[in-house]
Write an enzyme that holds these catalytic residues in place. Sequence first.
Site, PDB file in Angstrom:
ATOM      1  N   PHE A  66      19.810 -22.351 -30.858  1.00 29.93           N
ATOM      2  CA  PHE A  66      20.227 -22.979 -32.119  1.00 29.93           C
ATOM      3  C   PHE A  66      21.727 -23.159 -32.211  1.00 29.93           C
ATOM      4  CE2 PHE A  66      19.031 -18.480 -33.009  1.00 29.93           C
ATOM      5  CZ  PHE A  66      20.263 -17.941 -33.357  1.00 29.93           C
ATOM      6  N   TYR A  67      22.488 -22.740 -31.199  1.00 30.65           N
ATOM      7  CA  TYR A  67      23.915 -23.050 -31.172  1.00 30.65           C
ATOM      8  C   TYR A  67      24.063 -24.511 -30.750  1.00 30.65           C
ATOM      9  CZ  TYR A  67      24.808 -17.970 -31.119  1.00 30.65           C
ATOM     10  OH  TYR A  67      24.857 -16.629 -31.407  1.00 30.65           O
ATOM     11  N   GLY A  68      24.587 -25.312 -31.613  1.00 30.14           N
ATOM     12  CA  GLY A  68      24.804 -26.722 -31.289  1.00 30.14           C
ATOM     13  C   GLY A  68      24.124 -27.691 -32.232  1.00 30.14           C
TER      14      GLY A  68
END
Length: 198
Positions: A66-68
């Site tokens: 979920f980073y991005g």
Amino acid sequence: MAIEVTTGHSGATYRVADIDLTRMGYGAMQLAGPGTFGPPRDRDGAIAVLRAAVELGITHIDTADFYGPHLTNEIIREALWPYPEQVHIVTKVGVRRDEHGGWPHTHTPAELREEVHDNLRRLGLETLDIVNLRFDEEADFGPGAIAEQYGALAELRQQGLIRHLGLSAVDAEQIAEARCRARRVRPESLQPRPVSRR
């Protein structure tokens, strides 16, 4: 789980189950754009930073799909795949990003299974070394809330998609619930599995 600490040429290390990690890892959260959302301003620079971290002896990368969203794992794969044998990927599930950059929870078993498969696909792995189930420390999930979610991940571990499970942003009661759920898993599923990397 016993943790053994040693000191070598690249600094202190510790053993988590069957994995040796440097005490200092690389947190990949900031590889994405501002606010951990969207692409980085300098993708080539992000790739260079990851490669330098590994060259300096860092043996674990802390990330999440979920980073991005998704971009950080794609950058990690571009920078490091095929992964050196000593490098281990630690990821998290339990959150996603919405179109406004928010962080809604994803705590149904189906959502967690999808997140594990997303991490595997974008990182180019067949097995994730460590998956941490993340809960919001400010949310009140009530007693027993973690058992179903942890159980879903334990099933993926039995299938060989995850080597080890961890917890992130939880309280003592939730840790106890996870330990209780882990004891219900068949003993043979708790044995270390060989790493499978694409």
